[in-house]
Design a protein around this motif. Structure first.
Motif, PDB file in Angstrom:
ATOM      1  N   ILE A 143       0.964  -1.393  -0.064  1.00 40.62           N
ATOM      2  CA  ILE A 143      -0.028  -0.057  -0.122  1.00 40.62           C
ATOM      3  C   ILE A 143       0.748   1.236  -0.125  1.00 40.62           C
ATOM      4  N   ALA A 144       1.958   1.347   0.753  1.00 36.58           N
ATOM      5  CA  ALA A 144       2.809   2.581   0.731  1.00 36.58           C
ATOM      6  C   ALA A 144       3.293   2.710  -0.481  1.00 36.58           C
ATOM      7  N   ASN A 145       3.777   1.979  -1.395  1.00 38.67           N
ATOM      8  CA  ASN A 145       4.115   1.979  -2.764  1.00 38.67           C
ATOM      9  C   ASN A 145       3.026   2.655  -3.576  1.00 38.67           C
ATOM     10  N   LYS A 146       1.915   2.053  -3.537  1.00 43.15           N
ATOM     11  CA  LYS A 146       0.830   2.697  -4.036  1.00 43.15           C
ATOM     12  C   LYS A 146       0.675   4.057  -3.983  1.00 43.15           C
ATOM     13  N   VAL A 147       0.772   4.435  -2.610  1.00 40.84           N
ATOM     14  CA  VAL A 147       0.385   5.835  -2.068  1.00 40.84           C
ATOM     15  C   VAL A 147       1.517   6.759  -2.735  1.00 40.84           C
ATOM     16  N   ARG A 148       2.653   6.236  -2.872  1.00 44.86           N
ATOM     17  CA  ARG A 148       3.877   7.129  -3.110  1.00 44.86           C
ATOM     18  C   ARG A 148       3.832   7.292  -4.876  1.00 44.86           C
ATOM     19  N   ASN A 149       3.159   6.244  -5.462  1.00 37.50           N
ATOM     20  CA  ASN A 149       3.015   6.282  -6.918  1.00 37.50           C
ATOM     21  C   ASN A 149       1.866   7.310  -7.394  1.00 37.50           C
ATOM     22  N   THR A 150       1.137   7.546  -6.463  1.00 29.28           N
ATOM     23  CA  THR A 150      -0.109   8.066  -6.824  1.00 29.28           C
ATOM     24  C   THR A 150       0.008   9.765  -6.738  1.00 29.28           C
ATOM     25  N   SER A 151      -0.477  10.366  -7.683  1.00 30.12           N
ATOM     26  CA  SER A 151      -0.273  11.920  -7.840  1.00 30.12           C
ATOM     27  C   SER A 151      -1.173  12.705  -7.191  1.00 30.12           C
ATOM     28  N   LEU A 152      -0.975  13.804  -6.520  1.00 30.46           N
ATOM     29  CA  LEU A 152      -1.976  14.561  -5.711  1.00 30.46           C
ATOM     30  C   LEU A 152      -1.338  16.097  -5.712  1.00 30.46           C
ATOM     31  N   PRO A 153      -1.736  17.060  -6.577  1.00 28.95           N
ATOM     32  CA  PRO A 153      -1.189  18.297  -6.485  1.00 28.95           C
ATOM     33  C   PRO A 153      -1.524  18.801  -5.234  1.00 28.95           C
ATOM     34  N   LYS A 154      -0.510  19.523  -4.665  1.00 29.55           N
ATOM     35  CA  LYS A 154      -0.629  20.230  -3.309  1.00 29.55           C
ATOM     36  C   LYS A 154      -1.748  21.284  -3.370  1.00 29.55           C
ATOM     37  N   THR A 155      -2.161  21.892  -4.573  1.00 29.75           N
ATOM     38  CA  THR A 155      -3.125  23.003  -4.962  1.00 29.75           C
ATOM     39  C   THR A 155      -4.533  22.072  -4.858  1.00 29.75           C
ATOM     40  N   LYS A 156      -4.642  20.931  -4.718  1.00 29.61           N
ATOM     41  CA  LYS A 156      -5.891  20.269  -4.910  1.00 29.61           C
ATOM     42  C   LYS A 156      -6.183  19.389  -3.470  1.00 29.61           C
ATOM     43  N   PRO A 157      -6.195  20.005  -2.600  1.00 24.59           N
ATOM     44  CA  PRO A 157      -6.328  19.387  -1.278  1.00 24.59           C
ATOM     45  C   PRO A 157      -7.699  18.737  -0.884  1.00 24.59           C
ATOM     46  N   LEU A 158      -8.752  19.362  -1.643  1.00 27.75           N
ATOM     47  CA  LEU A 158     -10.146  18.774  -1.596  1.00 27.75           C
ATOM     48  C   LEU A 158     -10.446  17.567  -2.481  1.00 27.75           C
ATOM     49  N   LEU A 159      -9.314  17.180  -3.190  1.00 27.01           N
ATOM     50  CA  LEU A 159      -9.598  15.947  -4.100  1.00 27.01           C
ATOM     51  C   LEU A 159     -10.058  14.742  -3.274  1.00 27.01           C
ATOM     52  N   PRO A 160      -9.296  14.520  -2.115  1.00 25.53           N
ATOM     53  CA  PRO A 160      -9.590  13.357  -1.163  1.00 25.53           C
ATOM     54  C   PRO A 160     -11.129  13.542  -0.815  1.00 25.53           C
ATOM     55  N   LEU A 161     -11.660  14.619  -0.190  1.00 26.26           N
ATOM     56  CA  LEU A 161     -13.076  14.930  -0.107  1.00 26.26           C
ATOM     57  C   LEU A 161     -13.912  14.294  -1.112  1.00 26.26           C
ATOM     58  N   TYR A 162     -13.684  14.821  -2.429  1.00 27.35           N
ATOM     59  CA  TYR A 162     -14.319  14.431  -3.829  1.00 27.35           C
ATOM     60  C   TYR A 162     -14.409  12.913  -3.863  1.00 27.35           C
ATOM     61  N   GLU A 163     -13.079  12.371  -3.542  1.00 26.51           N
ATOM     62  CA  GLU A 163     -13.056  10.812  -3.872  1.00 26.51           C
ATOM     63  C   GLU A 163     -13.994  10.255  -2.991  1.00 26.51           C
ATOM     64  N   THR A 164     -14.049  10.745  -1.657  1.00 26.68           N
ATOM     65  CA  THR A 164     -14.575   9.902  -0.651  1.00 26.68           C
ATOM     66  C   THR A 164     -16.390  10.155  -0.914  1.00 26.68           C
ATOM     67  N   ILE A 165     -16.698  11.384  -1.171  1.00 30.94           N
ATOM     68  CA  ILE A 165     -18.084  11.574  -1.333  1.00 30.94           C
ATOM     69  C   ILE A 165     -18.402  10.886  -2.679  1.00 30.94           C
ATOM     70  N   SER A 166     -17.522  10.576  -3.711  1.00 34.97           N
ATOM     71  CA  SER A 166     -17.923   9.836  -4.876  1.00 34.97           C
ATOM     72  C   SER A 166     -18.094   8.444  -4.482  1.00 34.97           C
ATOM     73  N   ASN A 167     -17.147   7.766  -3.567  1.00 34.83           N
ATOM     74  CA  ASN A 167     -17.501   6.396  -3.047  1.00 34.83           C
ATOM     75  C   ASN A 167     -18.856   6.485  -2.313  1.00 34.83           C
ATOM     76  N   SER A 168     -19.262   7.462  -1.768  1.00 31.48           N
ATOM     77  CA  SER A 168     -20.541   7.315  -1.087  1.00 31.48           C
ATOM     78  C   SER A 168     -21.751   7.100  -1.888  1.00 31.48           C
ATOM     79  N   ILE A 169     -21.628   8.146  -3.107  1.00 28.08           N
ATOM     80  CA  ILE A 169     -22.429   8.080  -4.233  1.00 28.08           C
ATOM     81  C   ILE A 169     -22.531   6.640  -4.864  1.00 28.08           C
ATOM     82  N   HIS A 170     -21.531   6.227  -4.945  1.00 28.79           N
ATOM     83  CA  HIS A 170     -21.545   4.698  -5.601  1.00 28.79           C
ATOM     84  C   HIS A 170     -22.172   3.611  -4.655  1.00 28.79           C
ATOM     85  N   SER A 171     -21.790   3.888  -3.285  1.00 28.27           N
ATOM     86  CA  SER A 171     -22.343   3.093  -2.306  1.00 28.27           C
ATOM     87  C   SER A 171     -24.066   3.093  -2.205  1.00 28.27           C
TER      88      SER A 171
END
Length: 690
Positions: free
Chosen positions: A20-48
């Motif tokens: 998992i640590a390798n997966k996180v390291r190889n994942t890109s997230l610009p520092k100017t998009k700090p709310l993207l994790p929130l959007y990903e979690t809301i998206s998962n909730s919508i799918h659920s």
């Protein structure tokens, strides 16, 4: 039943399928998009929620809790807590939950499950990029009973820690995901205002709201103040959504156009799986939308366009921050590429927006054209034909251009117009060999001829404007400059003809010898301010230098490349108001200088371009123009040599015929300027630029 740690519960294997640590390291997230994790979690909730809806009707609800720095009790008594930084975010939903199947998908790093429902399966890695850990608590229904599962998800090789599963006393589905402890590099970019966070969430999931498929999404602060995202949408976005469709190849795209009362500019959004992935400003694509909001009388808003389609869903990148297209093309080569590209999608989308806003844009452009027309008629008359024949292209120019920038933009349109006319001429020429429809050909030819004549008028108008500018420039240079001095002869010289060049090097339209005499425009060779031995067409050893030497062919239309030359013209410039002339001194007497040039040419060492010697008959006339102000020292020389005054008393002339034939005219700058103004006034009057 209860289990802790990395255990197997029944057939449920909690061991990670990758690091998992390798997966996180190889994942890109610009520092100017700090709310993207929130959007990903809301998206998962919508799918659920959508997964549960397939099993039974449900009113979907998502609650987002903002957790700020410090003691939670401190915030309960405050009415405004937006100034305090956000520490963590908790997201609750009433979806299907972390069932055996879903938690298996969660553990597998490269599952195809998310792809099937419009996800990429990397949301949890994006979350761990910005937060130190994720705390999950999910109550779901298994068979006939409710189960609660809890675990921590961290940036480690194992990923899942402290797993716990119990029978639940609560009989409602509820999943809570706590994004715990923003990392510092992301925290400083997180908006503090609950309204701003809600607004950005609506923007991100706008397509769900537009298509009326969004669950209830509430943003709640620690003082229990809540913002309903549906209310934000209803308040800040026009309910009446325009839409249109377009196709590229076999792929279909839909474009939604809405009005935003809080956005800061007109934008086009390229979306995938109901979310905005890439956005671009519209002002560079449709300049008439402008940089400022549009007013409908009571409100001001910006247009927001959203492009969706299966092609975009397929080619969104893993982190949903861009697209992976088959090829990235140069904009100029867009029509040469078969694959669908971003430029093709953009161009089609802009066409659709233009169509949806046709009435509004037509009014804006008509106003713009009316504003530009006086400038063109009075100051840029060379573009009148462009205005009349290419009005659609002119309408798409940016508003409020300065005269200089308008000149450049109209020149570009004119250049494209000329290319089209030239291409049409070539097509018509080829079709004359096989004319199957004479009437159709005649119509095309008549249209071509009309456009061709218009182009000719454009060129003529430009040339007349050029003459007026040259005359005004000469007038300016003949005045004392800011340093209290007159311009030197090189500056004056360059107005008539670029210095130290030949007519082989300078385009015809850049030669302004018409200022002296219209006949000087037509010549077979001209050398400007070059030493005689440096002129390719004059093979002589003399190091002297005249300002201009011209020789003319006897037969202007002869196909013979070696006709006899019937005249030579010499032009000499001197600095305005110079007053140190001395007779019998070749360096200080322009008359003697020109006579030396004539003698050098008569020596018979002149060659043509083919390298053959040119035999000059002793009767070959020379025309000499000396351009200088007739100051007292030079006037004394002219009178001693018995030069006669011109009829207007401004210049002098003399004729030499005993040893060679030469007409020598001395023209002060004032006379050259006035004569040029008189000769060209009729042209300026006809064009309306006097």
């Amino acid at each position: 039943m209860e289990a802790k740690g990395q255990l197997t519960i029944g057939e449920l294997d909690l061991k990670p399928k990758s690091n998992i640590a390798n997966k996180v390291r190889n994942t890109s997230l610009p520092k100017t998009k700090p709310l993207l994790p929130l959007y990903e979690t809301i998206s998962n909730s919508i799918h659920s929620i959508n997964e549960l809806f397939k099993l039974q009707p449900v009113i979907g609800r998502i609650l987002v809790k903002l957790i700020r720095n410090g003691n939670p009790e401190f915030y309960k008594e405050l009415t405004d807590i937006d100034e305090f930084p956000i520490h963590s975010i908790e997201i609750e939903d009433n979806g299907l939950g972390f069932t055996n199947e879903n938690i298996t998908y969660f553990i597998e790093a490269d599952t195809d499950h998310k792809i099937e429902i419009g996800g990429k399966g990397v949301g949890r890695f994006v979350c761990l990029k910005a937060f130190k850990k994720i705390l999950v608590r999910s109550t779901f229904m298994s068979g006939t009973e409710f189960i609660t599962r809890e675990f921590e998800y961290k940036n480690t090789k194992e990923g899942i820690h402290n797993f716990n599963e119990t029978h639940s006393i609560h009989k409602d589905r509820l999943t809570s995901v706590l994004l715990s402890e923003f990392r510092d590099e992301y925290k400083k970019h997180v908006p503090k205002s609950i309204f701003q966070i809600a607004r950005e969430a609506v923007n991100h999931f706008l397509l769900y709201f537009i298509e009326n498929t969004a669950p209830q999404i509430i943003i709640r602060d620690q003082n229990n103040y809540e913002v309903n995202c549906q209310s934000i949408f209803n308040l800040e976005f026009e309910k009446k959504i325009q839409s249109g469709k377009f196709e590229i190849g076999e792929s279909e795209f839909t474009l939604y156009l809405t009005k935003s009362f809080k956005s800061q500019s007109h934008k086009i959004h390229y979306c995938a799986h109901h979310r905005s992935v890439k956005e671009e400003g519209l002002i560079s694509k449709i300049p008439d939308l402008g940089r400022y909001p549009v007013s409908d009388g009571s409100n001001q808003f910006y247009y927001q366009a959203y492009v969706v389609g299966d092609f975009l869903n397929t080619h969104v990148d893993t982190e949903r921050i861009g697209f992976n297209f088959p090829i990235e093309e140069d904009e100029d080569e867009i029509n040469l590429i078969q694959e669908i590209t971003l430029s093709k999608i953009r161009n089609k989308a802009v066409e659709e927006i233009e169509d949806l806003l046709s009435d509004y844009l037509a009014n804006v452009r008509e106003t713009k054209i009316n504003n530009y027309r006086p400038t063109v008629n009075q100051e840029l008359p060379q573009y009148r034909a462009v205005f009349n024949n290419r009005i659609e292209e002119v309408k798409k120019l940016p508003p409020s251009l300065t005269k200089q920038k308008l000149d450049i933009e109209l020149y570009r349109i004119e250049a494209d117009w000329k290319i089209e006319i030239k291409e049409e001429a070539q097509k018509l020429s080829e079709e004359t060999k096989d004319i199957k429809n004479l009437d159709e050909y005649r119509k095309r030819y008549e249209k071509f001829l009309e456009q061709y004549n218009e182009i000719g008028q454009v060129d003529l108008a430009r040339y007349i404007v050029h003459r007026k500018i040259v005359i005004e420039l000469l007038d300016e240079f003949l005045s004392i400059n800011s340093q209290g001095k007159f311009e030197d002869e090189d500056m004056i010289h360059n107005i008539f003809f670029p210095i130290r060049t030949t007519s082989d090097e300078v385009l015809h339209e850049n030669q302004n010898l018409w200022l002296l005499d219209e006949r000087l425009t037509y010549h077979s060779f001209l050398a400007s301010d070059k030493k005689f031995d440096k002129i390719d067409a004059l093979n002589i050893d003399n190091k002297d230098r005249s300002d201009l030497i011209i020789y003319n062919d006897a037969l202007a239309f002869s196909e013979d490349k070696r006709p006899p030359h019937n005249s030579f013209t010499i032009v000499e410039f001197k600095k305005p108001q110079r007053n140190n002339y001395q007779d019998f001194d070749a360096e200080k007497n322009p008359i003697e200088q020109c006579e030396k040039y004539i003698e050098a040419i008569l020596e018979g060492k002149v060659k043509d371009r083919s390298g053959r010697f040119i035999k000059i008959d002793p009767s070959t006339p020379f025309y000499v123009y000396i351009i200088c102000d007739i100051t007292p020292s030079f006037e004394k020389i002219l009178r001693s040599r018995e030069y006669k005054q011109t009829p207007d008393k401004l210049g002098y002339f003399n004729v030499k015929s005993e040893y060679y034939k030469a007409y020598i005219e001395v023209l002060p700058f004032e006379k050259v300027l006035k004569d040029a103004q008189k000769r060209n006034r009729i042209l300026f009057d006809k064009l309306g630029i006097s």
